[in-house]
Scaffold this motif. Structure first.
Motif, mmCIF file in Angstrom:
data_model
loop_
_atom_site.group_PDB
_atom_site.id
_atom_site.type_symbol
_atom_site.label_atom_id
_atom_site.label_comp_id
_atom_site.label_asym_id
_atom_site.label_seq_id
_atom_site.Cartn_x
_atom_site.Cartn_y
_atom_site.Cartn_z
ATOM 1 N N VAL A 12 0.837 -1.205 0.000
ATOM 2 C CA VAL A 12 0.000 0.000 0.000
ATOM 3 C C VAL A 12 0.873 1.258 0.000
ATOM 4 O O VAL A 12 0.631 2.195 -0.755
ATOM 5 C CB VAL A 12 -0.976 -0.001 1.204
ATOM 6 C CG1 VAL A 12 -1.624 1.353 1.394
ATOM 7 C CG2 VAL A 12 -2.037 -1.080 1.019
ATOM 8 N N VAL A 13 1.912 1.263 0.842
ATOM 9 C CA VAL A 13 2.802 2.423 0.896
ATOM 10 C C VAL A 13 3.485 2.634 -0.448
ATOM 11 O O VAL A 13 3.552 3.762 -0.947
ATOM 12 C CB VAL A 13 3.836 2.267 2.031
ATOM 13 C CG1 VAL A 13 4.931 3.318 1.932
ATOM 14 C CG2 VAL A 13 3.152 2.358 3.387
ATOM 15 N N VAL A 14 3.972 1.571 -1.070
ATOM 16 C CA VAL A 14 4.638 1.692 -2.366
ATOM 17 C C VAL A 14 3.678 2.262 -3.407
ATOM 18 O O VAL A 14 4.026 3.197 -4.137
ATOM 19 C CB VAL A 14 5.215 0.329 -2.829
ATOM 20 C CG1 VAL A 14 5.625 0.367 -4.298
ATOM 21 C CG2 VAL A 14 6.394 -0.056 -1.961
ATOM 22 N N VAL A 15 2.468 1.734 -3.476
ATOM 23 C CA VAL A 15 1.493 2.212 -4.471
ATOM 24 C C VAL A 15 1.184 3.693 -4.242
ATOM 25 O O VAL A 15 1.197 4.496 -5.182
ATOM 26 C CB VAL A 15 0.203 1.355 -4.439
ATOM 27 C CG1 VAL A 15 -0.913 2.015 -5.226
ATOM 28 C CG2 VAL A 15 0.490 -0.042 -4.975
ATOM 29 N N VAL A 16 0.934 4.071 -3.003
ATOM 30 C CA VAL A 16 0.598 5.469 -2.698
ATOM 31 C C VAL A 16 1.775 6.386 -3.025
ATOM 32 O O VAL A 16 1.600 7.429 -3.658
ATOM 33 C CB VAL A 16 0.162 5.621 -1.219
ATOM 34 C CG1 VAL A 16 0.093 7.075 -0.805
ATOM 35 C CG2 VAL A 16 -1.180 4.940 -0.998
ATOM 36 N N VAL A 17 2.971 5.987 -2.602
ATOM 37 C CA VAL A 17 4.143 6.833 -2.816
ATOM 38 C C VAL A 17 4.458 6.972 -4.299
ATOM 39 O O VAL A 17 4.693 8.081 -4.786
ATOM 40 C CB VAL A 17 5.358 6.283 -2.030
ATOM 41 C CG1 VAL A 17 6.643 6.959 -2.453
ATOM 42 C CG2 VAL A 17 5.134 6.457 -0.535
ATOM 43 N N GLN A 21 4.351 10.346 -6.479
ATOM 44 C CA GLN A 21 5.600 10.817 -7.065
ATOM 45 C C GLN A 21 5.471 11.143 -8.543
ATOM 46 O O GLN A 21 6.192 12.002 -9.033
ATOM 47 C CB GLN A 21 6.694 9.766 -6.891
ATOM 48 C CG GLN A 21 7.242 9.707 -5.520
ATOM 49 C CD GLN A 21 7.862 11.025 -5.131
ATOM 50 O OE1 GLN A 21 8.801 11.489 -5.757
ATOM 51 N NE2 GLN A 21 7.324 11.636 -4.106
ATOM 52 N N MET A 22 4.598 10.465 -9.238
ATOM 53 C CA MET A 22 4.516 10.647 -10.677
ATOM 54 C C MET A 22 3.547 11.758 -11.082
ATOM 55 O O MET A 22 3.384 12.030 -12.265
ATOM 56 C CB MET A 22 4.154 9.323 -11.349
ATOM 57 C CG MET A 22 5.200 8.229 -11.103
ATOM 58 S SD MET A 22 6.930 8.740 -11.341
ATOM 59 C CE MET A 22 6.992 8.972 -13.097
ATOM 60 N N ARG A 23 2.940 12.402 -10.105
ATOM 61 C CA ARG A 23 2.089 13.571 -10.371
ATOM 62 C C ARG A 23 2.822 14.832 -9.937
ATOM 63 O O ARG A 23 3.616 14.805 -9.007
ATOM 64 C CB ARG A 23 0.791 13.490 -9.561
ATOM 65 C CG ARG A 23 -0.134 12.392 -9.952
ATOM 66 C CD ARG A 23 -1.479 12.526 -9.247
ATOM 67 N NE ARG A 23 -1.381 13.042 -7.885
ATOM 68 C CZ ARG A 23 -1.810 12.415 -6.806
ATOM 69 N NH1 ARG A 23 -2.359 11.246 -6.908
ATOM 70 N NH2 ARG A 23 -1.692 12.961 -5.623
#
Length: 161
Positions: A12-17, A21-23
């Motif tokens: 979950v942390v990886v997906v959110v981060v 980051q890509m926006r």
């Protein structure tokens, strides 16, 4: 926490981060960027299985190697983020293709360390991944915030009377 719960938190942390980051986002250098890494680190360090007690030396060495790796990867990741000032003087940040490559490199290194541990029959807890994520997020935030403070100040406009 159980291994499944640890992996779920990490995912979950990886997906959110990565999504954030890509926006393009406004960077607030005064926010508490250390809070999420502190929470993840505290959760990880609560696990008594973070070190395999049957292979203490090897387990500690693998954990240390993983932490040194994420220190480096967090630094690299922090330098791959594009920073600029908008017309209002606010600092904006956005991940780049190099940011995604840094993530890929970090995952490859972690898989390699896991493979080494497995070959040596060392039990590796999901908490070590969580601790690594905490360290990496903290280092990345420190680098990005430092870089943001080093940007040229926003141009000021003179008021004519």
């Amino acid at each position: 926490m159980s291994a499944i719960a640890n992996l779920l938190v990490i995912a979950v942390v990886v997906v959110v981060v990565v999504q954030r980051q890509m926006r393009v986002q406004r960077l607030d250098t005064e926010r508490r960027f250390w809070l999420l890494p502190l929470i993840l680190g505290a959760l990880a360090l609560r696990d008594p299985q973070i070190i395999d007690h049957q292979h203490t030396g090897l387990s500690a060495a693998l954990l240390a190697a993983g932490l040194v790796t994420v220190l480096a990867m967090g630094s690299i990741w922090g330098w791959t983020v594009r920073l600029w000032r908008d017309t209002d003087g606010a600092v904006l940040a956005k991940g780049t293709k190099a940011t995604m490559a840094a993530w890929g490199g970090m995952i490859a290194v972690r898989v390699g360390l896991y493979g080494i541990g497995s070959a040596l029959h060392v039990h590796q807890s999901g908490s070590s991944l969580m601790l690594g994520m905490a360290v990496m997020l903290l280092v990345r935030s420190l680098v990005v915030n430092w870089r943001a403070r080093m940007l040229d100040p926003a141009p000021t406009t003179a008021v004519l009377h």
